[in-house]
Design a protein around this motif. Structure first.
Motif, PDB file in Angstrom:
ATOM      1  N   LYS A  59     -26.996  73.827 -84.408  1.00  0.00           N
ATOM      2  CA  LYS A  59     -26.137  74.249 -83.299  1.00  0.00           C
ATOM      3  C   LYS A  59     -26.555  73.520 -82.025  1.00  0.00           C
ATOM      4  O   LYS A  59     -27.741  73.270 -81.802  1.00  0.00           O
ATOM      5  N   ASN A 103     -21.661  75.811 -72.855  1.00  0.00           N
ATOM      6  CA  ASN A 103     -20.597  75.651 -73.841  1.00  0.00           C
ATOM      7  C   ASN A 103     -20.881  76.595 -75.003  1.00  0.00           C
ATOM      8  O   ASN A 103     -21.908  76.466 -75.679  1.00  0.00           O
ATOM      9  N   ASN A 105     -19.321  76.777 -77.733  1.00  0.00           N
ATOM     10  CA  ASN A 105     -19.071  76.132 -79.027  1.00  0.00           C
ATOM     11  C   ASN A 105     -20.385  75.550 -79.544  1.00  0.00           C
ATOM     12  O   ASN A 105     -20.628  74.340 -79.464  1.00  0.00           O
ATOM     13  N   LYS A 108     -19.831  72.562 -83.722  1.00  0.00           N
ATOM     14  CA  LYS A 108     -18.678  71.681 -83.493  1.00  0.00           C
ATOM     15  C   LYS A 108     -18.249  71.006 -84.798  1.00  0.00           C
ATOM     16  O   LYS A 108     -18.251  69.787 -84.930  1.00  0.00           O
ATOM     17  N   HIS A 111     -15.966  67.548 -85.362  1.00  0.00           N
ATOM     18  CA  HIS A 111     -15.747  66.890 -84.071  1.00  0.00           C
ATOM     19  C   HIS A 111     -15.660  65.374 -84.220  1.00  0.00           C
ATOM     20  O   HIS A 111     -15.031  64.693 -83.412  1.00  0.00           O
ATOM     21  N   HIS A 134     -16.910  81.438 -86.689  1.00  0.00           N
ATOM     22  CA  HIS A 134     -18.112  81.357 -85.868  1.00  0.00           C
ATOM     23  C   HIS A 134     -17.921  82.225 -84.624  1.00  0.00           C
ATOM     24  O   HIS A 134     -16.951  82.047 -83.879  1.00  0.00           O
ATOM     25  N   THR A 136     -19.852  83.666 -81.150  1.00  0.00           N
ATOM     26  CA  THR A 136     -20.970  83.541 -80.221  1.00  0.00           C
ATOM     27  C   THR A 136     -20.824  84.593 -79.137  1.00  0.00           C
ATOM     28  O   THR A 136     -19.823  84.609 -78.411  1.00  0.00           O
ATOM     29  N   PHE A 164      -9.291  79.589 -81.135  1.00  0.00           N
ATOM     30  CA  PHE A 164     -10.378  79.850 -80.197  1.00  0.00           C
ATOM     31  C   PHE A 164      -9.970  81.059 -79.367  1.00  0.00           C
ATOM     32  O   PHE A 164      -8.925  81.026 -78.712  1.00  0.00           O
ATOM     33  N   LEU A 175     -17.003  84.249 -77.824  1.00  0.00           N
ATOM     34  CA  LEU A 175     -16.077  83.243 -78.343  1.00  0.00           C
ATOM     35  C   LEU A 175     -15.984  83.422 -79.856  1.00  0.00           C
ATOM     36  O   LEU A 175     -17.010  83.412 -80.551  1.00  0.00           O
ATOM     37  N   LYS A 177     -14.283  81.603 -83.044  1.00  0.00           N
ATOM     38  CA  LYS A 177     -13.586  80.420 -83.554  1.00  0.00           C
ATOM     39  C   LYS A 177     -13.374  80.604 -85.052  1.00  0.00           C
ATOM     40  O   LYS A 177     -14.324  80.882 -85.794  1.00  0.00           O
ATOM     41  N   ASN A 204     -11.010  71.425 -77.002  1.00  0.00           N
ATOM     42  CA  ASN A 204     -11.575  72.777 -76.928  1.00  0.00           C
ATOM     43  C   ASN A 204     -13.094  72.751 -76.956  1.00  0.00           C
ATOM     44  O   ASN A 204     -13.750  73.524 -76.249  1.00  0.00           O
ATOM     45  N   TYR A 205     -13.650  71.870 -77.766  1.00  0.00           N
ATOM     46  CA  TYR A 205     -15.106  71.778 -77.866  1.00  0.00           C
ATOM     47  C   TYR A 205     -15.756  71.363 -76.547  1.00  0.00           C
ATOM     48  O   TYR A 205     -16.925  71.657 -76.305  1.00  0.00           O
TER      49      TYR A 205
END
Length: 217
Positions: A59, A103, A105, A108, A111, A134, A136, A164, A175, A177, A204-205
């Motif tokens: 992460k 952030n 996210n 990712k 990505h 995911h 957070t 998201f 968040l 996702k 978004n990331y």
């Protein structure tokens, strides 16, 4: 098998310590995603489990480290695997004057999956359909408030759905996702759609939450 039968659920609660993140997570792997995790851990000595999980659960940046973990049913047949773990992530949040940028996210996925169509390229292939979720949950540091929160977004194609969703409470931001990939192969006619999806995913990331220090009069 349908995407819902093969899944990864990863929920983490995090708090800030300067620029470092301290977190606790819970991962659940089902179906072929469970098989993948068991295969990745097969033959690994228990003394090396934290090092391997630090790679598999990566992460944020390359300073992510799993410090402890408890594992249930990793090699049990026809049962979901569950891993609860504690982790640290150094040098992640950015502080500037009286603001903190973070952030949410932390993961990712895909990505870097855009396809260069200028030359020869292969179809996008999945071994199986799958779902990833995911979550957070950030505890807002004492003395700070939310200055900016990214907007929710949902990306939908004929084979993929990605969402998201940000929610807030008195002292936290969450968040969620979710990614649903319901295909085994995307051929030429769908590559442009795939690349458009990857561009929007990366947009978004890139979005960060901004926290601002509360100044008392």
């Amino acid at each position: 098998s349908p995407a819902g039968s093969n899944s990864v659920y990863d929920s983490v609660s995090v708090e800030l310590s300067g620029q470092k993140i301290i977190g606790a997570g819970r991962r659940i792997h089902r179906g072929f995603n469970k098989v993948e995790l068991a295969t990745a851990m097969a033959g690994v000595k228990e003394t090396d489990y934290m090092k391997r999980f630090s790679v598999l659960f990566a992460k944020g940046n390359n300073k992510f480290r799993v410090d402890s973990a408890k594992i249930i049913n990793l090699f049990a047949h026809d049962r979901q695997a569950e891993v609860t773990y504690d982790f640290t992530l150094e040098d992640y949040a950015k502080a500037l004057d009286d603001e903190i940028f973070i952030n949410l996210n932390l993961n990712k996925t895909f990505h870097n999956a855009k396809i260069d169509t200028a030359g020869q390229y292969s179809p996008v292939i999945n071994d199986f359909c799958f779902t990833e979720k995911h979550i957070t949950r950030l505890t807002i540091p004492e003395g700070y408030k939310i200055e900016y929160i990214p907007e929710n977004d949902t990306i939908v194609t004929s084979d993929i759905k990605i969402s998201f969703r940000y929610t807030t409470g008195d002292n936290y931001v969450i968040l969620e996702k979710e990614m649903i990939f319901a295909f085994l192969m995307l051929k030429d006619e769908k590559i442009a759609e795939w690349n458009t999806m990857i561009d929007r995913l990366n947009n978004n990331y890139r979005l960060s939450l901004v926290l601002k220090k509360i100044h008392k009069n």
